[in-house]
Design a protein around this motif. Structure first.
Motif, PDB file in Angstrom:
ATOM      1  N   GLY A  85       0.816  -1.209   0.000  1.00 54.37           N
ATOM      2  CA  GLY A  85       0.000   0.000   0.000  1.00 54.37           C
ATOM      3  C   GLY A  85       0.849   1.257   0.000  1.00 54.37           C
ATOM      4  O   GLY A  85       0.639   2.180  -0.796  1.00 54.37           O
ATOM      5  N   ARG A  86       1.854   1.271   0.882  1.00 50.52           N
ATOM      6  CA  ARG A  86       2.746   2.429   0.947  1.00 50.52           C
ATOM      7  C   ARG A  86       3.617   2.515  -0.298  1.00 50.52           C
ATOM      8  O   ARG A  86       3.921   3.595  -0.799  1.00 50.52           O
ATOM      9  N   ASP A  87       4.061   1.339  -0.798  1.00 52.14           N
ATOM     10  CA  ASP A  87       5.008   1.340  -1.914  1.00 52.14           C
ATOM     11  C   ASP A  87       4.361   1.742  -3.233  1.00 52.14           C
ATOM     12  O   ASP A  87       4.967   2.437  -4.030  1.00 52.14           O
ATOM     13  N   HIS A  88       3.103   1.264  -3.480  1.00 49.84           N
ATOM     14  CA  HIS A  88       2.546   1.607  -4.792  1.00 49.84           C
ATOM     15  C   HIS A  88       1.038   1.690  -4.918  1.00 49.84           C
ATOM     16  O   HIS A  88       0.560   2.283  -5.871  1.00 49.84           O
ATOM     17  N   TYR A  90      -1.341   3.183  -2.957  1.00 47.66           N
ATOM     18  CA  TYR A  90      -2.056   4.372  -2.501  1.00 47.66           C
ATOM     19  C   TYR A  90      -1.260   5.647  -2.717  1.00 47.66           C
ATOM     20  O   TYR A  90      -0.063   5.704  -2.432  1.00 47.66           O
TER      21      TYR A  90
END
Lengths: 113, 113
Positions: A85-88, A90
């Motif tokens: 989620g953090r990486d791609h 959102y």
């Protein structure tokens, strides 16, 4: 998933997850979201979930207590999804942990609860 | 409206309103919803709102304290809308009043907050 969740009498807990997606074809988001939803529903203390998405996505999951939320946060597949989620997935998101103090429900066919 | 709300440090309060619409052309829902959103944003203690709708609609509004929520619930136009909601706009809905205890936010361009 597209119904107003039937939760017990308060108090219980809510995790309000609000997100803006960074959508890319084939990024695996849909499959993982579906898998996580089934996994969450099988966790101890899970009470229900409500989801809606247009420009913004909102997922509210309901839990019996804070310990259930902590256990779900630490679950392995869920942790991997948090990283993705953090990486791609959102562009931005917010997580709010809240204690539900009062609740009421209305159903046309049943009248006020 | 389609952004993750920027709220202050907890504690603060959330009203989670989840609904299934009974949609009828010309029922005045869209206009009233827009009017109420502007009205809510002008109330004392209002901190922000997040909304999404597909099969289910979820509106989460954030408030400084319980007194602000009570005042908003009693506001005249809002009361009229509550009646219209029960009478014809909604097939079912749930309202949950919750105290936000912890929160965090992620923004791709800013990193974790």
């Amino acid at each position: 998933m597209s119904a107003v969740a039937r939760t017990p009498e308060p108090p219980y807990w809510a995790v309000i997850f609000t997100s803006r997606r960074d959508e890319r074809p084939g990024d695996g988001y849909g499959e993982t979201a579906e898998h996580l939803l089934q996994l969450a529903a099988a966790q101890p203390g899970f009470l229900g979930v409500e989801e809606a998405r247009d420009d913004l996505g909102i997922t509210v999951s309901y839990w019996a207590d804070e310990a259930s939320i902590a256990a779900w946060k630490a679950e392995a597949d869920h942790r991997a999804a948090q990283r993705a989620g953090r990486d791609h997935w959102y562009e931005s998101f917010g997580v709010r942990i809240a204690r539900v103090e009062r609740a009421y429900r209305f159903d046309r066919t049943e009248g006020p609860q």
